[in-house]
Motif scaffolding. Structure first.
Motif, mmCIF file in Angstrom:
data_model
loop_
_atom_site.group_PDB
_atom_site.id
_atom_site.type_symbol
_atom_site.label_atom_id
_atom_site.label_comp_id
_atom_site.label_asym_id
_atom_site.label_seq_id
_atom_site.Cartn_x
_atom_site.Cartn_y
_atom_site.Cartn_z
ATOM 1 N N ASP A 32 0.862 -1.173 0.000
ATOM 2 C CA ASP A 32 0.000 0.000 0.000
ATOM 3 C C ASP A 32 0.907 1.234 0.000
ATOM 4 O OD1 ASP A 32 -2.502 1.571 0.642
ATOM 5 O OD2 ASP A 32 -1.349 1.965 2.466
ATOM 6 N N ARG A 33 0.919 1.974 -1.111
ATOM 7 C CA ARG A 33 1.763 3.159 -1.271
ATOM 8 C C ARG A 33 3.258 2.833 -1.250
ATOM 9 N NH1 ARG A 33 -0.201 6.878 3.456
ATOM 10 N NH2 ARG A 33 1.730 7.938 2.886
ATOM 11 N N TRP A 34 3.632 1.567 -1.443
ATOM 12 C CA TRP A 34 5.035 1.175 -1.442
ATOM 13 C C TRP A 34 5.192 -0.042 -2.319
ATOM 14 C CZ3 TRP A 34 8.922 4.078 -0.745
ATOM 15 C CH2 TRP A 34 10.187 3.611 -0.378
ATOM 16 N N TYR A 35 6.354 -0.661 -2.338
ATOM 17 C CA TYR A 35 6.716 -1.666 -3.333
ATOM 18 C C TYR A 35 6.564 -3.122 -2.912
ATOM 19 C CZ TYR A 35 8.590 2.545 -5.372
ATOM 20 O OH TYR A 35 8.712 3.807 -5.878
ATOM 21 N N GLY A 36 6.067 -3.385 -1.722
ATOM 22 C CA GLY A 36 5.809 -4.760 -1.323
ATOM 23 C C GLY A 36 6.967 -5.499 -0.703
ATOM 24 N N PHE A 37 7.937 -4.768 -0.178
ATOM 25 C CA PHE A 37 9.036 -5.436 0.521
ATOM 26 C C PHE A 37 9.217 -4.812 1.898
ATOM 27 C CE2 PHE A 37 10.954 -2.283 -2.331
ATOM 28 C CZ PHE A 37 11.660 -1.500 -1.443
ATOM 29 N N SER A 38 9.986 -5.490 2.732
ATOM 30 C CA SER A 38 10.239 -5.017 4.088
ATOM 31 C C SER A 38 11.263 -3.892 4.049
ATOM 32 C CB SER A 38 10.762 -6.173 4.938
ATOM 33 O OG SER A 38 11.160 -5.718 6.209
ATOM 34 N N ASP A 39 10.899 -2.755 4.615
ATOM 35 C CA ASP A 39 11.785 -1.592 4.671
ATOM 36 C C ASP A 39 11.526 -0.920 6.011
ATOM 37 O OD1 ASP A 39 12.875 1.000 4.508
ATOM 38 O OD2 ASP A 39 12.648 1.037 2.332
ATOM 39 N N ALA A 40 12.447 -1.090 6.946
ATOM 40 C CA ALA A 40 12.244 -0.577 8.303
ATOM 41 C C ALA A 40 12.133 0.943 8.337
ATOM 42 C CB ALA A 40 13.376 -1.048 9.216
ATOM 43 N N LEU A 41 12.908 1.632 7.506
ATOM 44 C CA LEU A 41 12.808 3.097 7.466
ATOM 45 C C LEU A 41 11.439 3.537 6.979
ATOM 46 C CD1 LEU A 41 16.316 4.052 6.055
ATOM 47 C CD2 LEU A 41 15.441 4.522 8.348
ATOM 48 N N TYR A 42 10.940 2.887 5.934
ATOM 49 C CA TYR A 42 9.618 3.237 5.420
ATOM 50 C C TYR A 42 8.536 2.896 6.444
ATOM 51 C CZ TYR A 42 5.568 3.774 2.457
ATOM 52 O OH TYR A 42 4.356 4.183 1.956
ATOM 53 N N ALA A 43 8.652 1.739 7.082
ATOM 54 C CA ALA A 43 7.671 1.358 8.105
ATOM 55 C C ALA A 43 7.660 2.373 9.248
ATOM 56 C CB ALA A 43 7.970 -0.044 8.634
ATOM 57 N N ALA A 44 8.843 2.833 9.666
ATOM 58 C CA ALA A 44 8.911 3.834 10.737
ATOM 59 C C ALA A 44 8.297 5.155 10.290
ATOM 60 C CB ALA A 44 10.367 4.039 11.164
ATOM 61 N N ALA A 45 8.551 5.556 9.044
ATOM 62 C CA ALA A 45 7.958 6.792 8.532
ATOM 63 C C ALA A 45 6.436 6.682 8.453
ATOM 64 C CB ALA A 45 8.545 7.130 7.157
ATOM 65 N N ARG A 46 5.924 5.544 7.999
ATOM 66 C CA ARG A 46 4.460 5.345 7.954
ATOM 67 C C ARG A 46 3.879 5.350 9.358
ATOM 68 N NH1 ARG A 46 2.045 3.051 3.080
ATOM 69 N NH2 ARG A 46 0.162 2.857 4.351
ATOM 70 N N LEU A 47 4.596 4.754 10.300
ATOM 71 C CA LEU A 47 4.134 4.767 11.684
ATOM 72 C C LEU A 47 4.076 6.199 12.207
ATOM 73 C CD1 LEU A 47 3.367 3.510 14.392
ATOM 74 C CD2 LEU A 47 5.819 3.191 14.816
ATOM 75 N N LEU A 48 5.098 6.981 11.948
ATOM 76 C CA LEU A 48 5.089 8.386 12.385
ATOM 77 C C LEU A 48 3.931 9.144 11.759
ATOM 78 C CD1 LEU A 48 8.907 9.091 12.360
ATOM 79 C CD2 LEU A 48 7.395 9.198 14.362
ATOM 80 N N GLU A 49 3.626 8.850 10.504
ATOM 81 C CA GLU A 49 2.486 9.487 9.849
ATOM 82 C C GLU A 49 1.190 9.145 10.589
ATOM 83 O OE1 GLU A 49 1.272 10.024 5.274
ATOM 84 O OE2 GLU A 49 1.212 7.933 5.950
ATOM 85 N N VAL A 50 0.998 7.876 10.913
ATOM 86 C CA VAL A 50 -0.198 7.435 11.634
ATOM 87 C C VAL A 50 -0.275 8.105 13.007
ATOM 88 C CG1 VAL A 50 -1.295 5.436 12.735
ATOM 89 C CG2 VAL A 50 -0.387 5.238 10.417
ATOM 90 N N LEU A 51 0.840 8.081 13.733
ATOM 91 C CA LEU A 51 0.850 8.674 15.074
ATOM 92 C C LEU A 51 0.620 10.183 15.037
ATOM 93 C CD1 LEU A 51 3.803 6.682 16.676
ATOM 94 C CD2 LEU A 51 1.352 6.430 17.184
ATOM 95 N N SER A 52 1.099 10.849 13.992
ATOM 96 C CA SER A 52 0.935 12.307 13.905
ATOM 97 C C SER A 52 -0.519 12.715 13.707
ATOM 98 C CB SER A 52 1.800 12.885 12.777
ATOM 99 O OG SER A 52 1.229 12.673 11.500
ATOM 100 N N LEU A 53 -1.351 11.799 13.264
ATOM 101 C CA LEU A 53 -2.773 12.078 13.051
ATOM 102 C C LEU A 53 -3.608 11.874 14.311
ATOM 103 C CD1 LEU A 53 -3.139 10.321 9.594
ATOM 104 C CD2 LEU A 53 -3.264 12.784 10.036
ATOM 105 N N GLN A 54 -3.007 11.311 15.360
ATOM 106 C CA GLN A 54 -3.744 10.984 16.567
ATOM 107 C C GLN A 54 -3.503 12.040 17.646
ATOM 108 O OE1 GLN A 54 -3.273 6.931 17.737
ATOM 109 N NE2 GLN A 54 -3.475 6.203 15.653
ATOM 110 N N ALA A 55 -4.535 12.291 18.403
ATOM 111 C CA ALA A 55 -4.422 13.248 19.511
ATOM 112 C C ALA A 55 -3.673 12.635 20.695
ATOM 113 C CB ALA A 55 -5.804 13.710 19.943
ATOM 114 N N SER A 56 -3.730 11.311 20.813
ATOM 115 C CA SER A 56 -3.086 10.642 21.944
ATOM 116 C C SER A 56 -1.598 10.441 21.676
ATOM 117 C CB SER A 56 -3.763 9.283 22.181
ATOM 118 O OG SER A 56 -3.599 8.446 21.049
ATOM 119 N N ASP A 57 -0.874 10.090 22.749
ATOM 120 C CA ASP A 57 0.552 9.798 22.580
ATOM 121 C C ASP A 57 0.713 8.357 22.096
ATOM 122 O OD1 ASP A 57 0.301 8.129 24.833
ATOM 123 O OD2 ASP A 57 1.232 9.576 26.179
ATOM 124 N N SER A 58 1.927 7.976 21.748
ATOM 125 C CA SER A 58 2.148 6.649 21.181
ATOM 126 C C SER A 58 1.832 5.540 22.178
ATOM 127 C CB SER A 58 3.564 6.507 20.638
ATOM 128 O OG SER A 58 4.542 6.620 21.650
#
Length: 184
Positions: free
Chosen positions: A152-178
């Motif tokens: 989804d929005r990426w190339y279908g392989f494991s990429d820890a940097l990309y996963a961390a960036a997507r996680l930060l994107e998700v967390l930035s949309l939430q009012a709560s802390d991680s």
């Protein structure tokens, strides 16, 4: 698609010999405040996150996985990471499959079902998950050592940097802390 953070985030990045050398620059370019640490001591990462009031701690082990520390200094297991990412994915892609190899995790499968997705269990490691992901056209997969695969929005392989960036994107949309976000 570009990753855009809805609000500034602060992260500690631990250089464990994996992709961490690129991480401070990447997260800085996303607008994060970045604190770097040397070594592999997860306790030091946890202390740094909680003492400095950071949103998240990230470690990039040499095997290519992703390790996390929540804002309260608690180590986050890979299944909790996949649960949060699946929750986000399924809001945008109702009915999607989520592939994983965490056989003993009923909570993960239950959450995927509750969010309208279909949990798909496999007993293979990262290489097998990647091939199964392509075979089944699954947009998200994860395994117990923190390898996260995005088609989804990426190339279908494991990429820890990309996963961390997507996680930060998700967390930035939430009012709560991680710490609260991972308590799904």
């Amino acid at each position: 698609d570009d990753i855009i953070l809805a609000r500034p985030m602060s992260v500690a990045v631990q250089d464990t010999g994996g992709a961490a050398g690129l991480a401070p620059r990447l997260f800085g370019e996303l607008g994060c405040k970045v604190v770097t640490l040397d070594g592999t001591d997860e306790d030091a990462l946890a202390r740094t996150v909680s003492e400095q009031g950071l949103n998240l701690g990230l470690a990039f082990p040499a095997d290519g996985g992703l390790s996390l520390v929540a804002s309260d200094g608690r180590l986050i297991a890979a299944d909790r990471l996949l649960m949060l990412l699946a929750h986000d994915l399924l809001q945008r892609n109702p009915g999607a499959d989520v592939l994983f190899n965490m056989a003993d995790n009923r909570a993960l499968a239950d959450l995927i079902r509750q969010q309208g997705g279909r949990p798909v269990m496999d007993d293979g490691g990262p290489a097998r998950l990647r091939s199964r992901m392509k075979e089944l056209a699954v947009p998200l997969a994860g395994e117990a050592s923190g390898h996260i695969f995005f088609a989804d929005r990426w190339y279908g392989f494991s990429d820890a940097l990309y996963a961390a960036a997507r996680l930060l994107e998700v967390l930035s949309l939430q009012a709560s802390d991680s710490a609260e976000a991972f308590a799904l």
